[in-house]
Design a protein around this motif. Structure first.
Motif, PDB file in Angstrom:
ATOM      1  N   VAL A 133       1.180  -1.351   0.012  1.00 35.38           N
ATOM      2  CA  VAL A 133      -0.237  -0.059   0.201  1.00 35.38           C
ATOM      3  C   VAL A 133       1.051   1.462   0.084  1.00 35.38           C
ATOM      4  CG1 VAL A 133      -2.053  -1.063   1.029  1.00 35.38           C
ATOM      5  CG2 VAL A 133      -0.509  -0.235   2.427  1.00 35.38           C
ATOM      6  N   SER A 134       1.661   1.308   0.867  1.00 36.01           N
ATOM      7  CA  SER A 134       2.714   2.105   0.525  1.00 36.01           C
ATOM      8  C   SER A 134       3.074   3.839  -0.696  1.00 36.01           C
ATOM      9  CB  SER A 134       4.194   1.934   0.611  1.00 36.01           C
ATOM     10  OG  SER A 134       4.578   0.978   0.141  1.00 36.01           O
ATOM     11  N   PHE A 162       0.729   2.906  -3.153  1.00 40.49           N
ATOM     12  CA  PHE A 162      -0.209   3.727  -3.704  1.00 40.49           C
ATOM     13  C   PHE A 162      -0.461   5.265  -3.955  1.00 40.49           C
ATOM     14  CE2 PHE A 162      -5.085   4.469  -4.494  1.00 40.49           C
ATOM     15  CZ  PHE A 162      -4.935   3.857  -5.759  1.00 40.49           C
ATOM     16  N   GLU A 163      -0.477   6.010  -2.913  1.00 37.53           N
ATOM     17  CA  GLU A 163      -1.170   7.038  -2.966  1.00 37.53           C
ATOM     18  C   GLU A 163      -0.022   8.462  -4.208  1.00 37.53           C
ATOM     19  OE1 GLU A 163      -2.427   8.781   0.929  1.00 37.53           O
ATOM     20  OE2 GLU A 163      -2.766  10.971  -0.386  1.00 37.53           O
TER      21      GLU A 163
END
Ligand code: ADP
Length: 165
Positions: A100-101, A103-104
Motif C-alpha cells: 500500500v505504501s 499507492f497514493e
C-alpha cells in the motif's frame, strides 16, 4: 507480448535494486521495446550521480538474457516524463507497485500524467513477493550502517555502495 508497444519504466534508481530489475524483466515480457528512464531528480539529492545511476542500470540490463537485453535501452531524462515518453514513441509508462505504501503517490502521478497527455497510459506491475520490501532508500540506509546489502542488489551495485560509504 505486444511487439509494437514501446514502454518507459522511469525511476530515480538510486541505486537500482533487485526489485527494480524484477520489474524491468517482467515489463520486457509485456512490451516489445522498453526504455528505462533514469530521472535526474536533483530535488531528491541522490547519493549517486545521474551518470553513475545510468551506468549501474546499463550494467544490470547487460546481465539479462541477450534476447531480452537487446530490446531494452537505458536513457537519462530531466524533463517531463510524458514528454520523454512521447519523444521515444512510447505509449505506456510502467511503474512498480509495492503493497500500500506506493499507492497514493503512484495514483496521483498517474492521474497528473494522464491529464498532461491522455495518450500515454500508465500500467502498474505488482511487486513480486520476494522483492516487495526492497527500496533504494533502505538499501542506502543499510549500506551506510555497514549491513550486507547483497540480498537486495547485485554485486556491482553492492561494490559501488561500499565505495561510497
Ligand atoms: P521514483 O523516485 O520515481 O519513485 P524509484 O527508483 O524509487 O523511483 O522507483 C522506480 C519505480 O520502481 C517506482 O514505480 C517504484 O514504485 C518501483 N519500485 C521500487 N522498488 C520496487 C520493488 N522492490 N519492487 C517493485 N517495484 C519497485
Amino acid at each position: 507480448m505486444s511487439d509494437t508497444l514501446t514502454g518507459v519504466y522511469p525511476g530515480t534508481f538510486d541505486p537500482v535494486t533487485n526489485g527494480h530489475m524484477d520489474i524491468v524483466a517482467r515489463a520486457a515480457t509485456v512490451v516489445g521495446r522498453l526504455i528505462v528512464g533514469v530521472a535526474s531528480n536533483a530535488g531528491k539529492d541522490p547519493l549517486f550521480s545521474l551518470e553513475q545511476r545510468v551506468a549501474l542500470m546499463e550494467g544490470e540490463v547487460s546481465a539479462l538474457p541477450k534476447d531480452q537485453a537487446a530490446r531494452i535501452s537505458v536513457q537519462s531524462f530531466d524533463h517531463l516524463l510524458v514528454d520523454f515518453a512521447v519523444a521515444h514513441d512510447a505509449s505506456v509508462i510502467i511503474r512498480g507497485l509495492r503493497a500500500v505504501s506506493d499507492f497514493e503517490y503512484e495514483f496521483q502521478m498517474a492521474a497528473m500524467n494522464s491529464r498532461l497527455n491522455g495518450s500515454v497510459e500508465t500500467v502498474f506491475l505488482m511487486a513480486s513477493d520476494k522483492y516487495q520490501f526492497i527500496s533504494s532508500r533502505f538499501v542506502k540506509e543499510i549500506g551506510r550502517l555497514g549491513g550486507d546489502v547483497g540480498h537486495f542488489v547485485s554485486d556491482a551495485v553492492k561494490q559501488k555502495l561500499e565505495q561510497s560509504f
